[in-house]
Each structure stands twice: as structure tokens, then as C-alpha cells.
Design a protein around this motif. Structure first.
Motif, PDB file in Angstrom:
ATOM      1  N   ARG A  60      28.441  38.728  41.169  1.00 11.64           N
ATOM      2  CA  ARG A  60      27.758  37.954  42.234  1.00 11.64           C
ATOM      3  C   ARG A  60      28.620  36.779  42.675  1.00 11.64           C
ATOM      4  N   PHE A  61      29.193  36.069  41.708  1.00  8.64           N
ATOM      5  CA  PHE A  61      30.047  34.931  42.027  1.00  8.64           C
ATOM      6  C   PHE A  61      31.246  35.374  42.858  1.00  8.64           C
ATOM      7  N   ALA A  62      31.883  36.472  42.461  1.00  9.50           N
ATOM      8  CA  ALA A  62      33.053  36.969  43.199  1.00  9.50           C
ATOM      9  C   ALA A  62      32.683  37.311  44.641  1.00  9.50           C
ATOM     10  N   LEU A  63      31.555  37.964  44.838  1.00  7.53           N
ATOM     11  CA  LEU A  63      31.117  38.295  46.200  1.00  7.53           C
ATOM     12  C   LEU A  63      30.811  37.036  46.994  1.00  7.53           C
ATOM     13  N   ASP A  64      30.159  36.062  46.367  1.00  6.16           N
ATOM     14  CA  ASP A  64      29.822  34.815  47.055  1.00  6.16           C
ATOM     15  C   ASP A  64      31.060  34.025  47.441  1.00  6.16           C
ATOM     16  N   ILE A  65      32.021  33.900  46.540  1.00  3.12           N
ATOM     17  CA  ILE A  65      33.227  33.127  46.825  1.00  3.12           C
ATOM     18  C   ILE A  65      34.073  33.830  47.887  1.00  3.12           C
ATOM     19  N   GLN A  66      34.078  35.158  47.861  1.00  6.96           N
ATOM     20  CA  GLN A  66      34.801  35.919  48.878  1.00  6.96           C
ATOM     21  C   GLN A  66      34.194  35.651  50.262  1.00  6.96           C
ATOM     22  N   LYS A  67      32.865  35.651  50.338  1.00 13.66           N
ATOM     23  CA  LYS A  67      32.169  35.378  51.593  1.00 13.66           C
ATOM     24  C   LYS A  67      32.463  33.955  52.087  1.00 13.66           C
ATOM     25  N   GLU A  68      32.443  32.993  51.179  1.00 13.90           N
ATOM     26  CA  GLU A  68      32.726  31.606  51.554  1.00 13.90           C
ATOM     27  C   GLU A  68      34.161  31.425  52.023  1.00 13.90           C
ATOM     28  N   LEU A  69      35.110  32.081  51.368  1.00 13.47           N
ATOM     29  CA  LEU A  69      36.506  31.982  51.787  1.00 13.47           C
ATOM     30  C   LEU A  69      36.682  32.563  53.187  1.00 13.47           C
ATOM     31  N   ARG A  70      36.060  33.702  53.448  1.00 14.99           N
ATOM     32  CA  ARG A  70      36.145  34.299  54.796  1.00 14.99           C
ATOM     33  C   ARG A  70      35.570  33.362  55.848  1.00 14.99           C
ATOM     34  N   ARG A  71      34.423  32.766  55.539  1.00 14.32           N
ATOM     35  CA  ARG A  71      33.779  31.836  56.473  1.00 14.32           C
ATOM     36  C   ARG A  71      34.685  30.620  56.727  1.00 14.32           C
ATOM     37  N   PHE A  72      35.239  30.055  55.668  1.00 12.39           N
ATOM     38  CA  PHE A  72      36.126  28.899  55.793  1.00 12.39           C
ATOM     39  C   PHE A  72      37.372  29.251  56.600  1.00 12.39           C
ATOM     40  N   ALA A  73      37.983  30.392  56.293  1.00 15.21           N
ATOM     41  CA  ALA A  73      39.200  30.822  56.991  1.00 15.21           C
ATOM     42  C   ALA A  73      38.937  31.023  58.480  1.00 15.21           C
ATOM     43  N   GLU A  74      37.814  31.657  58.801  1.00 16.34           N
ATOM     44  CA  GLU A  74      37.472  31.889  60.204  1.00 16.34           C
ATOM     45  C   GLU A  74      37.204  30.570  60.927  1.00 16.34           C
ATOM     46  N   LYS A  75      36.442  29.704  60.299  1.00 16.77           N
ATOM     47  CA  LYS A  75      36.093  28.410  60.890  1.00 16.77           C
ATOM     48  C   LYS A  75      37.334  27.562  61.160  1.00 16.77           C
ATOM     49  N   ASN A 106      40.491  28.802  61.359  1.00 16.19           N
ATOM     50  CA  ASN A 106      41.557  29.642  61.911  1.00 16.19           C
ATOM     51  C   ASN A 106      42.768  29.723  60.967  1.00 16.19           C
ATOM     52  N   LEU A 107      42.480  30.041  59.709  1.00 22.16           N
ATOM     53  CA  LEU A 107      43.516  30.149  58.689  1.00 22.16           C
ATOM     54  C   LEU A 107      43.589  31.582  58.165  1.00 22.16           C
ATOM     55  N   PRO A 108      44.794  32.065  57.894  1.00 23.57           N
ATOM     56  CA  PRO A 108      44.945  33.437  57.380  1.00 23.57           C
ATOM     57  C   PRO A 108      44.790  33.514  55.857  1.00 23.57           C
ATOM     58  N   LEU A 109      43.654  33.061  55.346  1.00 24.71           N
ATOM     59  CA  LEU A 109      43.428  33.051  53.899  1.00 24.71           C
ATOM     60  C   LEU A 109      42.786  34.344  53.429  1.00 24.71           C
ATOM     61  N   LYS A 110      43.292  34.858  52.329  1.00 24.58           N
ATOM     62  CA  LYS A 110      42.719  36.029  51.671  1.00 24.58           C
ATOM     63  C   LYS A 110      42.918  35.832  50.175  1.00 24.58           C
ATOM     64  N   MET A 111      42.089  36.487  49.381  1.00 23.07           N
ATOM     65  CA  MET A 111      42.263  36.404  47.936  1.00 23.07           C
ATOM     66  C   MET A 111      42.004  37.767  47.303  1.00 23.07           C
ATOM     67  N   ARG A 112      42.612  37.940  46.135  1.00 27.17           N
ATOM     68  CA  ARG A 112      42.364  39.110  45.301  1.00 27.17           C
ATOM     69  C   ARG A 112      41.541  38.638  44.123  1.00 27.17           C
ATOM     70  N   VAL A 113      40.625  39.484  43.663  1.00 23.82           N
ATOM     71  CA  VAL A 113      39.829  39.167  42.480  1.00 23.82           C
ATOM     72  C   VAL A 113      39.908  40.365  41.548  1.00 23.82           C
ATOM     73  N   GLY A 114      40.094  40.092  40.263  1.00 26.87           N
ATOM     74  CA  GLY A 114      40.081  41.122  39.239  1.00 26.87           C
ATOM     75  C   GLY A 114      39.084  40.757  38.162  1.00 26.87           C
ATOM     76  N   ILE A 115      38.245  41.710  37.781  1.00 24.58           N
ATOM     77  CA  ILE A 115      37.219  41.454  36.772  1.00 24.58           C
ATOM     78  C   ILE A 115      37.274  42.530  35.688  1.00 24.58           C
ATOM     79  N   HIS A 116      37.265  42.065  34.445  1.00 26.97           N
ATOM     80  CA  HIS A 116      37.199  42.960  33.293  1.00 26.97           C
ATOM     81  C   HIS A 116      36.244  42.339  32.285  1.00 26.97           C
TER      82      HIS A 116
END
Length: 120
Positions: A13-28, A30-40
Motif C-alpha cells: 500500500r505504501f509503495a502504491l501511495d508513494i508512487q502516486k504522490e511522486l507522479r502527482r508531484f512530477a506532473e505538477k 513538470n519534472l521527469p521524475l520516476k522511481m523503481r521499487v523492489g519489495i521482498h
């Protein structure tokens, strides 16, 4: 930290939420931000390390595999190990990525975390 039976669910849930927030921030902004997440999921060792400056840290094979899941993932995607997928599979939408060669761990079945299933 206190053990929690729903640990994998919380992290997903946290990974999905932070991914959504990063996309929103990047769009707002106008930054080309992306991230990778790995969970084990698995056992870890944890504690405070240091003599002058103290730091709380986690280590062990579980941490190393999560790091490989991230580093060998894809930007804008959340990659899960088979172990984590087993914990959360009934509540989340997962897509098999197939078998991936992870340095130091060999071939491992991995999944993309797509989202939360309706009603969860």
C-alpha cells in the motif's frame, strides 16, 4: 519495530501511495521524475549501529534481495518477489514478469504490483 502479520500488505500500500504522490508531484512541477521499487518479504536483522553517530539499520539476505528487486526493476514499476506476492496476492492486482536473473540470487519468479483489487 513490532512484528505485524500484514507487513507485506502495508508495504505494498505504501509503495502504491508513494508512487502516486511522486507522479502527482512530477506532473505538477513538470519534472521527469520516476522511481523503481523492489519489495521482498523475509527475516531481517535490525539494530542501532555506530559509536559517535548512531543509526538504526536493517541488514541480511532479505534486505539484499529487496535491493536487487529495485535495482533490476523498471522505472515507474513496483517489482515483488514470489514470497511477497504469496502474502498479498489475494488483495492486490499482480502481473507476472516471469523469471528474472537477479545477481547473487539466480533466477527468481517476480511480479509487478499493479494496484489494489476492488473492495480491499
Amino acid at each position: 519495530p513490532l512484528p505485524a502479520e500484514d507487513h507485506a500488505y502495508r508495504v505494498a500500500r505504501f509503495a502504491l501511495d508513494i508512487q502516486k504522490e511522486l507522479r502527482r508531484f512530477a506532473e505538477k512541477n513538470n519534472l521527469p521524475l520516476k522511481m523503481r521499487v523492489g519489495i521482498h518479504s523475509g527475516p531481517v536483522s535490525a539494530g542501532i549501529i555506530g559509536k559517535r553517530k548512531f543509526t538504526y539499520d536493517l541488514w541480511g539476505e532479505t534486505v539484499n534481495l529487496a535491493s536487487r528487486m529495485e535495482s533490476q526493476g523498471v522505472p515507474d514499476r513496483i517489482q515483488l518477489s514470489q514470497e511477497t506476492a504469496t502474502f498479498i496476492g489475494s488483495d492486490f492486482e499482480l502481473e507476472s514478469r516471469g523469471s528474472v536473473l537477479l545477481r547473487g540470487f539466480g533466477e527468481r519468479q517476480v511480479y509487478w504490483l499493479q494496484g489494489i483489487k476492488a473492495g480491499h
